[in-house]
Scaffold this motif. Structure first.
Motif, PDB file in Angstrom:
ATOM      1  N   LYS A   1       0.667  -1.743   0.233  1.00 52.19           N
ATOM      2  CA  LYS A   1      -0.095   0.281  -0.049  1.00 52.19           C
ATOM      3  C   LYS A   1       0.930   1.603   0.131  1.00 52.19           C
ATOM      4  N   GLY A   2       2.208   0.812   0.621  1.00 49.89           N
ATOM      5  CA  GLY A   2       2.966   2.252   0.308  1.00 49.89           C
ATOM      6  C   GLY A   2       3.447   2.997   1.529  1.00 49.89           C
ATOM      7  N   THR A   3       4.620   3.609   2.006  1.00 52.74           N
ATOM      8  CA  THR A   3       5.016   3.710   2.955  1.00 52.74           C
ATOM      9  C   THR A   3       5.232   5.364   2.445  1.00 52.74           C
ATOM     10  N   LEU A   4       4.936   6.478   2.736  1.00 50.40           N
ATOM     11  CA  LEU A   4       5.408   7.607   3.294  1.00 50.40           C
ATOM     12  C   LEU A   4       6.894   7.903   3.791  1.00 50.40           C
ATOM     13  N   GLY A   5       7.765   8.365   2.443  1.00 48.45           N
ATOM     14  CA  GLY A   5       8.809   8.946   3.243  1.00 48.45           C
ATOM     15  C   GLY A   5       8.966  10.585   2.702  1.00 48.45           C
ATOM     16  N   THR A   6       8.871  11.823   4.071  1.00 49.93           N
ATOM     17  CA  THR A   6       9.156  12.924   3.652  1.00 49.93           C
ATOM     18  C   THR A   6      10.574  13.634   3.606  1.00 49.93           C
ATOM     19  N   VAL A   7      11.336  14.592   2.809  1.00 50.05           N
ATOM     20  CA  VAL A   7      12.447  14.689   3.219  1.00 50.05           C
ATOM     21  C   VAL A   7      12.168  16.689   3.278  1.00 50.05           C
ATOM     22  N   SER A   8      12.888  16.701   4.517  1.00 56.60           N
ATOM     23  CA  SER A   8      12.123  18.455   5.073  1.00 56.60           C
ATOM     24  C   SER A   8      13.674  18.861   4.014  1.00 56.60           C
ATOM     25  N   SER A   9      13.395  20.315   3.389  1.00 60.60           N
ATOM     26  CA  SER A   9      14.755  21.365   3.007  1.00 60.60           C
ATOM     27  C   SER A   9      15.209  21.544   4.435  1.00 60.60           C
TER      28      SER A   9
END
Length: 125
Positions: free
Chosen positions: A117-125
């Motif tokens: 189903k997917g997994t969220l990996g968010t990169v912040s600047s």
């Protein structure tokens, strides 16, 4: 029934690392190619990295070579993706997928038969 469960996503700062895990069941884990794909908003899903569990060969997209490492833990039926030096340009939804045939297969979206189903990996600047 094939079951795929992804984990390990989260929020990380630019330059940081994440480790994604894909635990799969319902088939002979050792015989199949398993991969990680990602999708940015408005874009097609792309192959990030795949591993042939029957041969041990790996594939990496050019954009992640030298930064990402894929590995299989046969005792846990898990494929891990270690992602280092992440940058805000890296798409943030990652999917694990299993190819539809035994053996070594291309790391191609249209060849994968089973998807998590997917997994969220968010990169912040």
């Amino acid at each position: 029934e094939v079951r795929i469960v992804e984990s390990g996503g989260g929020l990380v700062q630019a330059g940081g690392s994440l480790r994604l895990s894909c635990t799969a069941s319902g088939f002979t884990f050792d015989d199949y190619t398993i991969g990680w794909f990602r999708q940015a908003p408005g874009k097609e899903r792309e192959g990030v990295s795949c591993i042939s569990n029957s041969e041990g060969s790996t594939y990496y997209a050019d954009s992640v070579k030298g930064r990402f490492t894929i590995s299989s833990d046969f005792a846990k039926n898990t494929v891990n993706l270690q992602m280092n030096s992440l940058n805000p340009g890296d798409p943030d939804v990652y999917y694990c997928a299993v190819d539809g045939y035994r053996g070594t297969a291309p790391c191609a979206y249209n060849g994968m038969a089973y998807w998590g189903k997917g997994t969220l990996g968010t990169v912040s600047s």
